[in-house]
Each structure stands twice: as C-alpha cells, then as structure tokens.
Write a protein that holds these residues in place. Structure first.
Motif, short mmCIF file in Angstrom:
data_model
loop_
_atom_site.label_atom_id
_atom_site.label_comp_id
_atom_site.label_asym_id
_atom_site.label_seq_id
_atom_site.Cartn_x
_atom_site.Cartn_y
_atom_site.Cartn_z
N LEU A 250 22.10 5.32 37.19
CA LEU A 250 21.57 3.96 37.10
C LEU A 250 20.06 3.87 37.07
O LEU A 250 19.51 2.92 36.59
CB LEU A 250 22.07 3.15 38.30
CG LEU A 250 23.53 2.75 38.28
CD1 LEU A 250 23.89 2.05 39.55
CD2 LEU A 250 23.83 1.89 37.08
N CYS A 251 19.40 4.84 37.66
CA CYS A 251 17.97 4.67 37.85
C CYS A 251 17.24 5.92 37.39
O CYS A 251 17.63 7.03 37.74
CB CYS A 251 17.69 4.39 39.31
SG CYS A 251 16.31 3.28 39.53
N LYS A 252 16.21 5.68 36.65
CA LYS A 252 15.44 6.84 36.20
C LYS A 252 14.41 7.13 37.28
O LYS A 252 13.27 6.71 37.19
CB LYS A 252 14.72 6.54 34.87
CG LYS A 252 15.64 6.10 33.77
CD LYS A 252 15.24 4.70 33.29
CE LYS A 252 16.47 3.91 32.92
NZ LYS A 252 16.43 2.55 33.40
N THR A 253 14.88 7.79 38.34
CA THR A 253 13.94 8.03 39.42
C THR A 253 13.44 9.45 39.41
O THR A 253 14.16 10.37 39.03
CB THR A 253 14.58 7.71 40.79
OG1 THR A 253 13.73 8.23 41.80
CG2 THR A 253 15.95 8.32 40.92
N THR A 254 12.22 9.60 39.82
CA THR A 254 11.65 10.94 39.87
C THR A 254 11.82 11.53 41.25
O THR A 254 11.77 12.73 41.43
CB THR A 254 10.15 10.89 39.53
OG1 THR A 254 9.55 9.92 40.37
CG2 THR A 254 9.94 10.54 38.08
N LYS A 255 11.99 10.68 42.23
CA LYS A 255 12.12 11.18 43.59
C LYS A 255 13.59 11.31 43.94
O LYS A 255 14.43 10.63 43.38
CB LYS A 255 11.44 10.24 44.57
CG LYS A 255 9.93 10.21 44.35
CD LYS A 255 9.30 9.07 45.10
CE LYS A 255 7.82 9.03 44.79
NZ LYS A 255 7.35 7.71 44.46
N SER A 256 13.89 12.17 44.88
CA SER A 256 15.28 12.33 45.25
C SER A 256 15.62 11.35 46.36
O SER A 256 15.10 11.44 47.47
CB SER A 256 15.54 13.76 45.71
OG SER A 256 14.99 13.95 46.97
N VAL A 257 16.44 10.38 46.05
CA VAL A 257 16.90 9.44 47.06
C VAL A 257 18.40 9.60 47.20
O VAL A 257 19.08 10.01 46.25
CB VAL A 257 16.57 7.98 46.69
CG1 VAL A 257 15.07 7.78 46.64
CG2 VAL A 257 17.22 7.60 45.40
N ASP A 258 18.93 9.27 48.38
CA ASP A 258 20.38 9.34 48.58
C ASP A 258 21.03 7.99 48.39
O ASP A 258 22.17 7.90 47.97
CB ASP A 258 20.66 9.88 49.98
CG ASP A 258 20.16 11.29 50.12
OD1 ASP A 258 20.74 12.17 49.46
OD2 ASP A 258 19.17 11.51 50.85
#
Lengths: 338, 294
Positions: A250-258
């Motif tokens: 869903l999200c183009k995130t660069t950080k690792s989130v849970d």
C-alpha cells in the motif's frame, strides 16, 4: 502558582498496580483531562490528588506544597463525583452550603456565596427542592454549585457527565468549560470519552494500564500519536492501523515500519488508487463513513456528504504519504511521515 | 381471566380473600372483640355465673396498686431498654461497617444473643446474677467488693432485667442498622471529608437522618418488645420480689392463668392494646413527617 503536580505516583491494590509511576503537571487555570479506558487508573489518580486514597509512593503537589500526606480538607481542592454525592435528605440550598457550614463561614457570606454560585449554574429558583425532585442535569448543577461555592483554586471532576443523556452532556460540557475559564480554575477532569477530552482539554493525559501513554494538547495527540493505542483511542472513527503485510503493497515507504496508521478523513476516493470492496456504509448527514475491505484488512474512510457508492462495489482509494503514521512491532511511533 | 359476569367476579373476589380473612378473624379480630366484651363481665365461679357489670372491672383496675406498679415498671423498662439498645445498636453497626480484622466474627458475635432461645438466654443470665456463685458476684468478690442478690433486691431487679434485655436486643437492632448503613453511598462521606467535616458532624448531619426510617422501624419493634416481655420473667423473677420486676403482660398472664380471673385479664389487655395503639399512632404521625425516605 496553584497548579497541580504529581510525581511518580504508585497505587497498588494487592498485587495489582492501579497507578504505576505517573507524573504530570497541570498548570494554574488550565483544564487537564485524564483520559483512558475503564480500569486504566484515572479515577484512582484523581482520588490520590484529592486525598481520598493515599499512594504507596510518589508525591502530590498543589500550589507547590507537598500535600501527599495532608488531610483532604486541607488540600484546597473541590470535587464533583460521578454519582454527584448529593445528600438526599437536604435541599439544594443545604447541599450547596454544606461545606461552608462545616468550615464555619459566617452566615452573611454564606448567603452571598450561595446566591452567586446558584445563579452561575441556573439553580436560583430550585433552592428548596430535594435532590429526588430534580432531573439528572439539575443534580449535576447542584454538584457543580457545591464545587464552585467552596472557592477552591483546584477542582477535580470524576466522570461528571457520564450519567447524562447525549444532548445534556454536550450542554453541560460547554458549561463546565465556561465555568472553568471564568473562575480561572485549575481543573483535573477524568473521563473515558475522547470527545469530552478533545473539546475541553488544554492538556490530555492519556492513560493505559496505570501508566501514561501520552501527554499533550489535544491537537498534539491527534496529529502525532505516540502509539497505536493513542492513535486509536482519539478520534471517531478511530485511526486505521494496517499491518506490515499490507503495508508493503500500500505504501511506498523507505523506512521499515510494522504498522501503518492513517486517519479515516485523510483517505480519498480516487480514480487511480488501491482497489477495495465496500463492506458497509454509515450515512451520518454531513459525512459518510465507508468500511472497506482489502484482503483481510479493514479500512475506514470518512468522506463528505452523500456518496454514490453501494455495498459490494469496488472503489479505489488514495492518500498522501505525508498523512501516514508509522509504528514499530510494539505499537510505538517510529517517525513522523513517510 | 375471561371476563366473568359481575356476580361471578364477586365470588372470585371473596374466594381469594377467604383464607386470609379466616385467619385474621379467627386469631386477631374475634379475640380482640371477645376480650373487649369480656372486660365488661364479672368473673364466673361455681356458684355465680358471669354477668354484665359495666365499667366495674376498670374501676377495680384503677384502684389496683399492682396495676399502677406494673404500668410504671413497664414505663421504666421501656425507657431503660429502648434508647440504650438503639444507641448501642448504632454504635456496633458503625463499628462493624468499617473494614477491620475479624469483621465477620464480630458481626456474628453481636448477633448471637438474638438467635439464642429466650429461655436459654434467661438461664444464662440467671447464672450471671446468682448471689455468691454467679459470674457477676464472683468478679466483684475477686476485686474486693461484696456480692449482691441482684434479682432478690427490689431496687436492682428491674435494672438487672433491663441490662439483660438490652444485651439481647442491641444485636438484633444492629443488623437493621448495618443493612441501612451499607446502603448509604460511600461518596457522601468522601464529599463531606473533602469539606473537612468530622466523623461526629457527618454522623449527626447525614448518617443519622438517613438512618431515620430504620430507627422508626426499630423503635416500633422495641416498644412492642418492651410490652411483650414474658419469657424472661418466668425464668428469672416471676415478677418478684414484691412485683418489683412485674410487667404488664406478665401481670395479665398471672391474672388469667394463676388467679383464674379472665375478665380482669381482659380489662388489662384492653388497656395494653389501647396503649400500644396510641404509641404506634404517635410514632407514625410525629416521626414519620420528619423522616426522609429515599
């Protein structure tokens, strides 16, 4: 400064820690709301400040005086109880001036203070009634008048509105807020209702399992919740929190989130976005709440007014990555935006 | 129920009323009226049958020094037992209403005198009061006082019966006060505490007024009990010495079954009933108005 400060309060019932190392400061003339689900220790903290309970450890300061072991009557606090605690055999007048009589205030002053307190809450016509002859809202006003008449700089409120119906609650909420400001009271207000907290508080102390989850102004808690718990406790409908599995898609995130959090009102229906199925539609007049399904995840979306979608239909949603909140595996906030 | 004809409805009504009516009439109304009528007749004997004599029995009663003696005994007995047992009952209830170690045991201990049979109670106290070998005298002698014949001395016998009655009744009344206290919301005390009210002030200003319904109930019971006491007198004193501990109901009993004068006993009974009725009315009309019922 007649503010209230508590430091490292601990209260234990047997093995159960009802209050576990709570510290916060309530500035003079401000309204601090202790907010949390039932059993989080918020009422116990209030009773510790009032002196109706005594802490195992930790300190209570009122007006910079350590009152941790003082008698409740010497702490310059007034209190409104959830049940109002009106004396059923005494009329409204005697209920309001009960404390003044105990404190042996001269009768001329008693009458003057009674008059002004009764007028402030609109009870001046009902002074000879017994509590049983009053409506819920009027009883609440008697309890308020009793707190006002005491002329104490600190006022403690223990879920004062929980016995009233919704309409009256909104009305009394406004009135309490108005009184607090016009009398410049330092008020500590306990509630489990986040609407009350959001609309009244200068500062919210959010509690969970006897510990502080987050402290801050309502906007601060709403905009940057420190945990999944805080994120979901404030705001109706609550923040969507999606698990890592779906986050990847869903999200183009660069950080690792849970976990990824997104407020329902920050999500838009759009032509090119993530496709989801409409599971339910709650039409509320000014807004509509859609409950969407994405694989095994549920997503709540708040949109304006009426909508043309129907149940079972497929819609596409989109949001600005800047509105996302990231949380780690323990539910703690990682950083602001993605 | 299907709508029955008006006649049938009357029959249903009467059928439903009958069991209670029979019991009430046979054991309450009829005896009351019969007693009232008997009080206007003379005592029958083998040679002279009973005949109507108007108020002669009442005249004789007013001339009877023993009647006046037992009436005043009863008055002193009521004054000695009722306020004391109510005060002790409230104090005990306040004490065991707080959380303290052994609370359950203490509550039970206070209530024990009530569950003992009256005759057993009287026997226990008979032992307490016995001269020389009784508990009280042994304690007194132990600390250097001389013994006393508590039940044999006309000056102390009524007091001795009063003490025993208070001991027996206080625990019973305590249960009612305890129940009432547990219904009082705890926040009332907390609200008062925040204002700096002392326990004493709070008790008189809040607790006691809120206990008034219980007090009225207890008061009526206590008054009735003070006129109903017979059993203890049987065992302890038989009304003696010289009627010093004789009470109205025991005197009625003596007249009816020892002196075999049912007509004079009826006369006394009518007086007793009238007295109780007046007291009950006074309590209801004077006290009831000042009581706050929730």
């Amino acid at each position: 400064m007649s503010g209230v400060r508590v430091e490292n309060l601990v209260k234990q019932w047997g093995d159960f820690r009802a209050v576990d190392g709570v510290s916060f400061k309530a500035l003079e003339g401000t309204l601090t709301v202790l907010l949390g689900p039932s059993g989080c220790g918020k009422s116990t903290i209030l009773r510790l400040i009032a002196g109706l309970e005594f802490a195992e450890s930790g300190k209570v300061f009122i007006d910079d005086q350590d009152v941790s072991t003082s008698d409740p009557a010497k702490r310059s606090v007034s209190m409104v109880f959830q049940s109002y605690a009106l004396f059923p055999h005494l009329d409204v007048r005697e209920n309001i001036i009960f404390g003044l009589k105990v404190r042996k205030v001269p009768s001329a002053e008693r009458v003057a203070r009674l008059q002004s307190a009764a007028e402030m809450v609109g009870l001046d016509k009902l002074l000879s009634r017994k509590p049983a002859q009053l409506s819920g809202g009027q009883r609440q006003r008697v309890a308020l008048a009793r707190a006002i008449v005491a002329n104490q700089p600190v006022c403690l409120m223990d879920e004062p509105l929980s016995n009233l119906d919704a309409k009256l609650r909104a009305e009394m909420r406004e009135e309490i807020h108005r009184l607090q400001r016009s009398l410049n009271l330092t008020m500590i207000y306990v509630t489990h209702d986040q609407t009350e907290a959001m609309s009244m508080a200068d500062q919210i102390v959010l509690l969970k399992d006897g510990r502080i989850a987050q402290i801050g102004a309502p906007a601060e808690l709403y905009d940057s919740p420190s945990s999944v718990f805080a994120a979901q406790f404030l705001g109706t409908p609550p923040m969507n929190v999606l698990s890592k599995k779906s986050v990847e898609g869903l999200c183009k995130t660069t950080k690792s989130v849970d976990f990824l959090g997104i407020r329902p009102e920050k999500i838009q229906l759009s032509d090119n976005g993530i496709p989801m199925i409409v599971d339910a539609i709650d039409y509320m007049g000014a807004e509509t709440v859609l409950r969407l399904l994405y694989q095994d995840q549920r997503l709540i979306v708040r949109i304006d007014g009426k909508t043309q979608v129907s149940i079972g239909e497929s819609v596409s949603v989109n949001w600005d990555p800047i509105d996302c909140h990231g949380f780690d595996i323990n539910g703690n906030r990682i950083c602001d935006s993605y | 129920m299907r709508s029955a004809s008006p006649g049938m409805r009357h029959i249903y009504g009467w059928l439903l009323l009958t069991p209670a009516a029979i019991l009430l009439i046979a054991f309450t109304h009829y005896p009351t009226i019969a007693t009232f009528i008997d009080s206007f007749f003379s005592k029958s004997s083998a040679i002279r049958p009973s005949r109507f004599i108007g108020f002669s029995n009442y005249d004789a009663m007013l001339e009877d020094p023993i009647f006046w003696k037992v009436l005043f005994n009863n008055l002193w007995f009521a004054l000695g037992t009722i306020p004391t047992s109510i005060a002790i009952a409230i104090s005990m209830a306040l004490l065991v209403n707080r959380s303290l170690p052994g609370q359950g045991f203490l509550r039970m201990a206070y209530f024990t005198p009530t569950i003992l049979p009256m005759i057993a109670v009287a026997n226990i106290w008979l032992f307490f009061y016995t001269p020389q070998i009784g508990l009280i005298d042994q304690i007194l002698q132990g600390i250097g006082f001389s013994g006393h014949n508590w039940l044999g001395d006309p000056n102390t016998v009524l007091g001795a019966v009063i003490v025993m009655t208070v001991w027996k009744e206080a625990g019973f009344f305590m249960i009612f006060y305890l129940a009432a206290l547990q219904h009082l919301p705890k926040e009332l005390e907390e609200a008062a505490k925040l204002e700096g009210s002392s326990r004493w002030y709070f008790f008189w200003r809040v607790t006691f007024p809120l206990l008034m319904p219980t007090t009225l109930f207890v008061l009526i019971n206590a008054v009735l009990n003070s006129f109903k006491l017979v059993d203890h007198l049987f065992v302890l004193t038989k009304g003696g010495p010289d009627n010093a501990s004789n009470l109205l109901l025991y005197y009625i009993y003596e007249n009816a079954f020892s002196y075999f004068d049912p007509n004079y006993a009826s006369t006394l009974t009518v007086v007793l009933l009238a007295l109780l009725a007046i007291i009950a009315l006074l309590q209801f009309f004077l006290l009831d108005r000042r009581i706050h019922y929730r």
